[in-house]
Design a protein around this motif. Structure first.
Motif, PDB file in Angstrom:
ATOM      1  N   ALA A  59      41.092 -50.274   6.445  1.00  0.00           N
ATOM      2  CA  ALA A  59      42.663 -50.450   5.463  1.00  0.00           C
ATOM      3  C   ALA A  59      43.017 -50.167   4.571  1.00  0.00           C
ATOM      4  CB  ALA A  59      42.754 -51.616   5.448  1.00  0.00           C
ATOM      5  N   HIS A  60      42.083 -49.217   3.663  1.00  0.00           N
ATOM      6  CA  HIS A  60      42.701 -48.150   2.460  1.00  0.00           C
ATOM      7  C   HIS A  60      43.029 -47.426   3.340  1.00  0.00           C
ATOM      8  CE1 HIS A  60      42.256 -52.139   0.165  1.00  0.00           C
ATOM      9  NE2 HIS A  60      41.297 -52.362   0.666  1.00  0.00           N
ATOM     10  N   GLY A  61      42.432 -46.559   3.901  1.00  0.00           N
ATOM     11  CA  GLY A  61      42.115 -45.023   4.435  1.00  0.00           C
ATOM     12  C   GLY A  61      40.869 -44.394   4.226  1.00  0.00           C
ATOM     13  N   ARG A  62      39.946 -45.190   3.323  1.00  0.00           N
ATOM     14  CA  ARG A  62      38.915 -44.564   2.919  1.00  0.00           C
ATOM     15  C   ARG A  62      37.995 -44.314   4.447  1.00  0.00           C
ATOM     16  NH1 ARG A  62      39.278 -48.389  -1.708  1.00  0.00           N
ATOM     17  NH2 ARG A  62      38.400 -50.351  -0.025  1.00  0.00           N
ATOM     18  N   GLY A  63      37.787 -43.570   4.637  1.00  0.00           N
ATOM     19  CA  GLY A  63      36.839 -42.752   5.438  1.00  0.00           C
ATOM     20  C   GLY A  63      34.746 -42.660   5.307  1.00  0.00           C
ATOM     21  N   SER A  64      33.937 -43.668   6.269  1.00  0.00           N
ATOM     22  CA  SER A  64      32.703 -43.165   6.035  1.00  0.00           C
ATOM     23  C   SER A  64      32.310 -42.329   7.122  1.00  0.00           C
ATOM     24  CB  SER A  64      32.329 -44.684   5.589  1.00  0.00           C
ATOM     25  OG  SER A  64      32.317 -45.223   6.611  1.00  0.00           O
ATOM     26  N   SER A  65      30.665 -41.478   6.892  1.00  0.00           N
ATOM     27  CA  SER A  65      30.555 -41.019   8.458  1.00  0.00           C
ATOM     28  C   SER A  65      29.406 -41.732   9.036  1.00  0.00           C
ATOM     29  CB  SER A  65      29.629 -39.736   7.933  1.00  0.00           C
ATOM     30  OG  SER A  65      29.250 -38.660   9.010  1.00  0.00           O
ATOM     31  N   ILE A  66      29.320 -42.508   9.963  1.00  0.00           N
ATOM     32  CA  ILE A  66      28.358 -43.334  10.314  1.00  0.00           C
ATOM     33  C   ILE A  66      27.592 -42.603  11.536  1.00  0.00           C
ATOM     34  CG2 ILE A  66      29.348 -45.559   9.845  1.00  0.00           C
ATOM     35  CD1 ILE A  66      30.269 -45.835  12.481  1.00  0.00           C
ATOM     36  N   ALA A  67      27.744 -41.661  12.100  1.00  0.00           N
ATOM     37  CA  ALA A  67      27.432 -40.974  12.459  1.00  0.00           C
ATOM     38  C   ALA A  67      27.196 -39.742  13.212  1.00  0.00           C
ATOM     39  CB  ALA A  67      26.802 -41.602  13.667  1.00  0.00           C
ATOM     40  N   ALA A  68      26.186 -38.637  12.404  1.00  0.00           N
ATOM     41  CA  ALA A  68      25.688 -37.330  12.788  1.00  0.00           C
ATOM     42  C   ALA A  68      24.712 -36.534  13.774  1.00  0.00           C
ATOM     43  CB  ALA A  68      26.383 -36.537  11.366  1.00  0.00           C
ATOM     44  N   THR A  69      25.563 -35.835  13.880  1.00  0.00           N
ATOM     45  CA  THR A  69      23.968 -34.742  14.516  1.00  0.00           C
ATOM     46  C   THR A  69      22.848 -34.108  13.638  1.00  0.00           C
ATOM     47  OG1 THR A  69      24.977 -33.025  15.510  1.00  0.00           O
ATOM     48  CG2 THR A  69      24.584 -35.529  16.943  1.00  0.00           C
ATOM     49  N   ALA A  70      24.644 -32.866  12.569  1.00  0.00           N
ATOM     50  CA  ALA A  70      23.815 -32.009  11.717  1.00  0.00           C
ATOM     51  C   ALA A  70      24.477 -32.369  10.275  1.00  0.00           C
ATOM     52  CB  ALA A  70      24.425 -30.685  12.432  1.00  0.00           C
ATOM     53  N   LEU A  71      23.653 -31.916   9.318  1.00  0.00           N
ATOM     54  CA  LEU A  71      24.111 -31.636   8.689  1.00  0.00           C
ATOM     55  C   LEU A  71      25.200 -31.328   7.526  1.00  0.00           C
ATOM     56  CD1 LEU A  71      23.549 -32.916   5.037  1.00  0.00           C
ATOM     57  CD2 LEU A  71      22.403 -30.590   5.050  1.00  0.00           C
ATOM     58  N   VAL A  72      25.771 -30.630   8.649  1.00  0.00           N
ATOM     59  CA  VAL A  72      26.963 -30.000   8.257  1.00  0.00           C
ATOM     60  C   VAL A  72      28.606 -30.423   8.618  1.00  0.00           C
ATOM     61  CG1 VAL A  72      27.141 -28.896  11.232  1.00  0.00           C
ATOM     62  CG2 VAL A  72      28.808 -27.844   9.401  1.00  0.00           C
ATOM     63  N   VAL A  73      27.945 -31.978   9.966  1.00  0.00           N
ATOM     64  CA  VAL A  73      29.169 -32.327  10.005  1.00  0.00           C
ATOM     65  C   VAL A  73      29.364 -33.836   8.776  1.00  0.00           C
ATOM     66  CG1 VAL A  73      29.500 -34.620  11.777  1.00  0.00           C
ATOM     67  CG2 VAL A  73      28.562 -32.350  12.621  1.00  0.00           C
ATOM     68  N   GLU A  74      28.255 -33.708   8.778  1.00  0.00           N
ATOM     69  CA  GLU A  74      28.480 -35.203   7.002  1.00  0.00           C
ATOM     70  C   GLU A  74      29.119 -34.776   5.954  1.00  0.00           C
ATOM     71  OE1 GLU A  74      24.340 -36.499   6.547  1.00  0.00           O
ATOM     72  OE2 GLU A  74      24.315 -37.617   7.883  1.00  0.00           O
ATOM     73  N   GLN A  75      28.713 -32.931   5.856  1.00  0.00           N
ATOM     74  CA  GLN A  75      29.809 -32.818   4.504  1.00  0.00           C
ATOM     75  C   GLN A  75      30.783 -32.209   5.079  1.00  0.00           C
ATOM     76  OE1 GLN A  75      26.409 -28.806   4.879  1.00  0.00           O
ATOM     77  NE2 GLN A  75      25.522 -29.316   3.080  1.00  0.00           N
ATOM     78  N   ALA A  76      31.030 -31.571   6.456  1.00  0.00           N
ATOM     79  CA  ALA A  76      32.500 -31.562   6.486  1.00  0.00           C
ATOM     80  C   ALA A  76      33.004 -32.737   6.690  1.00  0.00           C
ATOM     81  CB  ALA A  76      33.285 -30.498   7.666  1.00  0.00           C
ATOM     82  N   ASP A  77      32.733 -34.036   7.061  1.00  0.00           N
ATOM     83  CA  ASP A  77      33.360 -35.119   7.234  1.00  0.00           C
ATOM     84  C   ASP A  77      33.833 -35.196   5.490  1.00  0.00           C
ATOM     85  OD1 ASP A  77      33.725 -35.146  10.019  1.00  0.00           O
ATOM     86  OD2 ASP A  77      32.277 -36.849   9.677  1.00  0.00           O
ATOM     87  N   ALA A  78      32.622 -35.397   4.864  1.00  0.00           N
ATOM     88  CA  ALA A  78      32.357 -36.017   3.555  1.00  0.00           C
ATOM     89  C   ALA A  78      34.147 -35.381   2.655  1.00  0.00           C
ATOM     90  CB  ALA A  78      31.208 -36.021   2.185  1.00  0.00           C
ATOM     91  N   ALA A  79      34.197 -33.745   3.027  1.00  0.00           N
ATOM     92  CA  ALA A  79      35.725 -33.289   2.407  1.00  0.00           C
ATOM     93  C   ALA A  79      36.804 -33.998   2.675  1.00  0.00           C
ATOM     94  CB  ALA A  79      34.779 -31.530   2.393  1.00  0.00           C
ATOM     95  N   GLN A  80      36.730 -34.465   4.050  1.00  0.00           N
ATOM     96  CA  GLN A  80      37.887 -34.847   4.772  1.00  0.00           C
ATOM     97  C   GLN A  80      37.594 -36.469   3.530  1.00  0.00           C
ATOM     98  OE1 GLN A  80      39.228 -34.518   8.123  1.00  0.00           O
ATOM     99  NE2 GLN A  80      36.906 -33.772   8.864  1.00  0.00           N
ATOM    100  N   HIS A  81      37.142 -37.466   3.880  1.00  0.00           N
ATOM    101  CA  HIS A  81      37.408 -38.466   3.436  1.00  0.00           C
ATOM    102  C   HIS A  81      37.171 -38.550   1.467  1.00  0.00           C
ATOM    103  CE1 HIS A  81      33.773 -39.671   6.558  1.00  0.00           C
ATOM    104  NE2 HIS A  81      35.182 -38.832   6.700  1.00  0.00           N
ATOM    105  N   ASP A  82      36.614 -37.197   0.498  1.00  0.00           N
ATOM    106  CA  ASP A  82      37.159 -37.322  -0.177  1.00  0.00           C
ATOM    107  C   ASP A  82      38.248 -37.139  -0.831  1.00  0.00           C
ATOM    108  OD1 ASP A  82      34.120 -38.022  -0.942  1.00  0.00           O
ATOM    109  OD2 ASP A  82      33.296 -35.892  -1.089  1.00  0.00           O
TER     110      ASP A  82
END
Length: 239
Positions: A59-82
């Motif tokens: 509800a605060h707009g904070r994101g978390s990656s809960i599933a990914a098939t590759a490290l690059v997905v986690e990295q690209a998602d983390a940049a958005q969340h941060d």
């Protein structure tokens, strides 16, 4: 561009994929495994993808990656969340599919584009996972080549997103991992107030849905108050 034409899976094959996921949830109660099957199916169904993943937003707009098939997905998602900006956050905010043909030249999210410049990320499609109270997260695919995806890709991803969101919304049993149930419950809570606050800013100030949400985030950061309080204050006339 893709060397082969885009051939989306027939709907009956998509149904079979989700039938397998449903069986996993019902017979094994393995949420993590179910999500792995889901994102792997998405990646396999869309040619040229470097990876697929799921993010949830609270509800605060904070994101978390809960599933990914590759490290690059986690990295690209983390940049958005941060950074608090990016195509997935935009898809979640506006409740609509977002398509990027080339992250290197797309000017909509400059901080995120700069953050992923060194990653093999050029194309992306992100679609919201919608529950009763509004979008709770996003389902997305990344590609290392520009112009890898089209509107047809987004339509296929939307077909995956409907049953995926339904599955996520029903994962609330006692065996559900905290890292899933916590963000999901937070995402469901307060979405109505956030949507109403965005609507008020859109009507009053002539903003788009994405601009309205980022204005709410700006107010939250400036005041140090939670986004949920900023939205409720605006809706209640206290802002």
């Amino acid at each position: 561009m893709l060397s082969q034409p885009f051939n989306p899976l027939p709907l009956d094959e998509l149904t079979a994929v989700f039938a397998r996921i449903k069986d996993l949830l019902l017979t094994q109660d393995k949420v993590d495994r179910a999500l792995e099957v889901l994102v792997q199916a998405v990646g396999d169904a869309i040619p040229g993808s470097a990876g697929a993943g799921i993010s949830l937003f609270d509800a605060h707009g904070r994101g978390s990656s809960i599933a990914a098939t590759a490290l690059v997905v986690e990295q690209a998602d983390a940049a958005q969340h941060d950074l608090g900006q990016g195509p997935c956050l935009a898809a979640w905010t506006a409740g609509t599919t977002v398509l990027i043909h080339d992250a290197a030249t797309d000017a909509r999210w400059p901080l995120w584009s700069e953050a992923v410049a060194s990653l093999p990320v050029r194309s992306l499609v992100s679609t919201p996972l919608a529950a009763a109270g509004g979008p709770i997260g996003t389902l997305k695919v990344y590609a290392s080549l520009p112009a890898a995806y089209t509107s047809a890709t987004g339509q296929l991803l939307e077909k995956f997103a409907v049953p995926a969101a339904t599955l996520l919304a029903h994962i609330q049993g006692p065996g559900t991992p905290r890292h899933l149930s916590g963000p999901l419950k937070g995402a469901l809570a307060g979405r109505d107030t956030t949507n109403r606050a965005c609507g008020m800013l859109m009507e009053r100030d002539g903003l788009t849905a994405e601009q309205a949400f980022h204005e709410l985030l700006r107010r939250a950061r400036t005041s140090g108050a939670p986004l949920s309080r900023v939205c409720s204050d605006l809706v209640d006339g206290r802002a």
